[in-house]
Design a protein around this motif. Sequence first.
Motif, PDB file in Angstrom:
ATOM      1  N   GLY A 126      -2.739  81.207  74.691  1.00 18.14           N
ATOM      2  CA  GLY A 126      -3.236  82.565  74.591  1.00 18.14           C
ATOM      3  C   GLY A 126      -2.099  83.244  73.444  1.00 18.14           C
ATOM      4  O   GLY A 126      -2.641  84.354  72.703  1.00 18.14           O
ATOM      5  N   GLY A 127      -0.865  82.950  73.276  1.00 21.24           N
ATOM      6  CA  GLY A 127      -0.207  83.409  72.497  1.00 21.24           C
ATOM      7  C   GLY A 127      -0.612  83.282  70.967  1.00 21.24           C
ATOM      8  O   GLY A 127      -0.798  84.042  69.997  1.00 21.24           O
ATOM      9  N   ALA A 128      -1.111  81.900  70.639  1.00 17.28           N
ATOM     10  CA  ALA A 128      -1.542  81.506  69.544  1.00 17.28           C
ATOM     11  C   ALA A 128      -2.874  82.316  69.161  1.00 17.28           C
ATOM     12  O   ALA A 128      -3.277  82.477  67.909  1.00 17.28           O
ATOM     13  N   LEU A 129      -3.712  82.374  70.194  1.00 16.19           N
ATOM     14  CA  LEU A 129      -5.178  82.943  70.000  1.00 16.19           C
ATOM     15  C   LEU A 129      -4.903  84.364  69.842  1.00 16.19           C
ATOM     16  O   LEU A 129      -5.915  85.072  69.073  1.00 16.19           O
ATOM     17  N   SER A 130      -3.842  85.064  70.328  1.00 16.31           N
ATOM     18  CA  SER A 130      -3.618  86.495  70.040  1.00 16.31           C
ATOM     19  C   SER A 130      -3.531  86.880  68.745  1.00 16.31           C
ATOM     20  O   SER A 130      -3.550  88.156  68.316  1.00 16.31           O
ATOM     21  N   ARG A 131      -3.163  85.945  67.678  1.00 11.77           N
ATOM     22  CA  ARG A 131      -2.974  86.156  66.501  1.00 11.77           C
ATOM     23  C   ARG A 131      -4.205  86.365  65.767  1.00 11.77           C
ATOM     24  O   ARG A 131      -4.275  87.083  64.834  1.00 11.77           O
ATOM     25  N   GLU A 132      -5.494  85.933  66.492  1.00  4.81           N
ATOM     26  CA  GLU A 132      -6.918  86.062  65.811  1.00  4.81           C
ATOM     27  C   GLU A 132      -7.626  87.479  66.601  1.00  4.81           C
ATOM     28  O   GLU A 132      -8.277  88.174  65.806  1.00  4.81           O
ATOM     29  N   LEU A 133      -7.213  87.248  67.938  1.00  8.29           N
ATOM     30  CA  LEU A 133      -8.162  88.381  68.772  1.00  8.29           C
ATOM     31  C   LEU A 133      -7.184  89.476  69.037  1.00  8.29           C
ATOM     32  O   LEU A 133      -7.841  90.558  69.545  1.00  8.29           O
ATOM     33  N   GLY A 134      -5.995  89.525  69.014  1.00  4.74           N
ATOM     34  CA  GLY A 134      -5.377  90.348  69.573  1.00  4.74           C
ATOM     35  C   GLY A 134      -4.881  90.243  71.015  1.00  4.74           C
ATOM     36  O   GLY A 134      -5.361  89.743  71.705  1.00  4.74           O
ATOM     37  N   GLY A 135      -3.514  90.886  71.392  1.00  3.17           N
ATOM     38  CA  GLY A 135      -2.975  90.306  72.750  1.00  3.17           C
ATOM     39  C   GLY A 135      -3.983  91.022  73.766  1.00  3.17           C
ATOM     40  O   GLY A 135      -4.291  90.233  74.602  1.00  3.17           O
ATOM     41  N   ALA A 136      -4.294  92.382  73.912  1.00  2.22           N
ATOM     42  CA  ALA A 136      -5.074  92.813  74.858  1.00  2.22           C
ATOM     43  C   ALA A 136      -6.595  92.060  75.009  1.00  2.22           C
ATOM     44  O   ALA A 136      -6.954  91.761  75.952  1.00  2.22           O
ATOM     45  N   ARG A 137      -7.020  91.854  73.676  1.00  7.72           N
ATOM     46  CA  ARG A 137      -8.668  91.380  73.848  1.00  7.72           C
ATOM     47  C   ARG A 137      -8.439  89.746  74.422  1.00  7.72           C
ATOM     48  O   ARG A 137      -9.596  89.354  74.920  1.00  7.72           O
ATOM     49  N   THR A 138      -7.466  89.301  74.083  1.00  4.44           N
ATOM     50  CA  THR A 138      -7.176  87.692  74.524  1.00  4.44           C
ATOM     51  C   THR A 138      -7.271  87.689  76.066  1.00  4.44           C
ATOM     52  O   THR A 138      -8.086  86.869  76.474  1.00  4.44           O
ATOM     53  N   VAL A 139      -6.474  88.481  76.605  1.00  7.87           N
ATOM     54  CA  VAL A 139      -6.295  88.458  77.993  1.00  7.87           C
ATOM     55  C   VAL A 139      -7.693  88.975  78.633  1.00  7.87           C
ATOM     56  O   VAL A 139      -7.971  88.321  79.462  1.00  7.87           O
ATOM     57  N   CYS A 140      -8.234  89.810  77.909  1.00  9.83           N
ATOM     58  CA  CYS A 140      -9.354  90.704  78.558  1.00  9.83           C
ATOM     59  C   CYS A 140     -10.677  89.587  78.684  1.00  9.83           C
ATOM     60  O   CYS A 140     -11.258  89.310  79.416  1.00  9.83           O
ATOM     61  N   TRP A 141     -10.863  88.867  77.232  1.00 11.94           N
ATOM     62  CA  TRP A 141     -11.887  88.064  77.220  1.00 11.94           C
ATOM     63  C   TRP A 141     -11.716  86.603  78.298  1.00 11.94           C
ATOM     64  O   TRP A 141     -12.621  86.334  78.854  1.00 11.94           O
ATOM     65  N   ALA A 142     -10.282  86.336  78.357  1.00  9.05           N
ATOM     66  CA  ALA A 142      -9.983  85.197  79.404  1.00  9.05           C
ATOM     67  C   ALA A 142     -10.339  85.541  80.736  1.00  9.05           C
ATOM     68  O   ALA A 142     -11.081  84.764  81.427  1.00  9.05           O
ATOM     69  N   LEU A 143     -10.280  86.670  81.151  1.00  7.59           N
ATOM     70  CA  LEU A 143     -10.659  87.593  82.438  1.00  7.59           C
ATOM     71  C   LEU A 143     -12.133  87.367  82.577  1.00  7.59           C
ATOM     72  O   LEU A 143     -12.776  87.117  83.788  1.00  7.59           O
ATOM     73  N   VAL A 144     -12.812  87.792  81.429  1.00  6.57           N
ATOM     74  CA  VAL A 144     -14.411  88.131  81.581  1.00  6.57           C
ATOM     75  C   VAL A 144     -14.738  86.728  81.694  1.00  6.57           C
ATOM     76  O   VAL A 144     -15.693  86.321  82.390  1.00  6.57           O
TER      77      VAL A 144
END
Length: 297
Positions: free
Chosen positions: A167-185
């Motif tokens: 998630g930390g690596a992916l947050s560089r592309e999507l942003g921290g908030a959007r990474t966790v939100c998309w993971a939850l969805v």
Amino acid sequence: MLPAGVTLGALGVLGFSFSLPATRLAVAGLDPWFVAFGRAAVAGVLAIAYLALSRAPRPSVTQVRRLVIVAVGIVIGFPLFTSLALTTQTSAHGAVVIAVLPMCTAIWAVLRAGERPPAAFWLSSGAGLLAVLAFVATGGGFSGSLGTADVYLLIAVVLCGLGYAEGGALSRELGGARTVCWALVVSLPVTIPISCYTADFSRATPVVWLSFGYVALISMFLGFFAWYAGLAAGGVAKIGQIQLAQPVLTLMWSAVVLGEQVGWPALATAAVVVVCVVLTQRSRVTPTAVAAGQPVR
């Protein structure tokens, strides 16, 4: 002034530090499976609202695959196995095993985020880990031999470290908030049905619901906004070491809220942890192409 990554990471750790005590209170009146999946379902509904309001673009197919890894780690794995463990163990005991999470996150950062911490980083991280383990052990957090609850907690730590690193690596592309939100969805097709199947509110009290609300809103949702943003800004391995302070904070919450006793070595241990965290933050972590933002396959 502290770097943005450190500040955001510290805010995330502060929010996460009450997760184990809150989970312990929640499973006292709710099914542990409901606590694990229900909190993710509630956070998933909030995530849909956030993504809609922020008009977030849909992730690519490759990003969705990586989001599934994040979901397995932080949305399903860690909440489920800690909930199962805390039906029979105290949150203070859980802090013992959770203390290995920063080291686990750093290892996953090497494997999944492509980071290369130097030897000084590993020495500082290891020293902080030993200090925390010594504190929680002598402070009464550890007792008895390895049991089923400890196995659950170890599985939770391994999966959580994976979710943090990916998630930390992916947050560089999507942003921290959007990474966790998309993971939850992405997790909703699993979390909603299991939540409905395991819902039993006959023993739930106001304290139980407040605790469930905390793990849903803070532990599963808002805490990750700061945490993933911090990991993306400062590096997964380095910022992950801020969690060395989490077991100490968890034990203090356990003492204040749950009445579990914690001895005076807390202050000494906290001082050692602060020094170790400072040393890890000064270590220069070498990023690879993956850590710079290229997809991990």
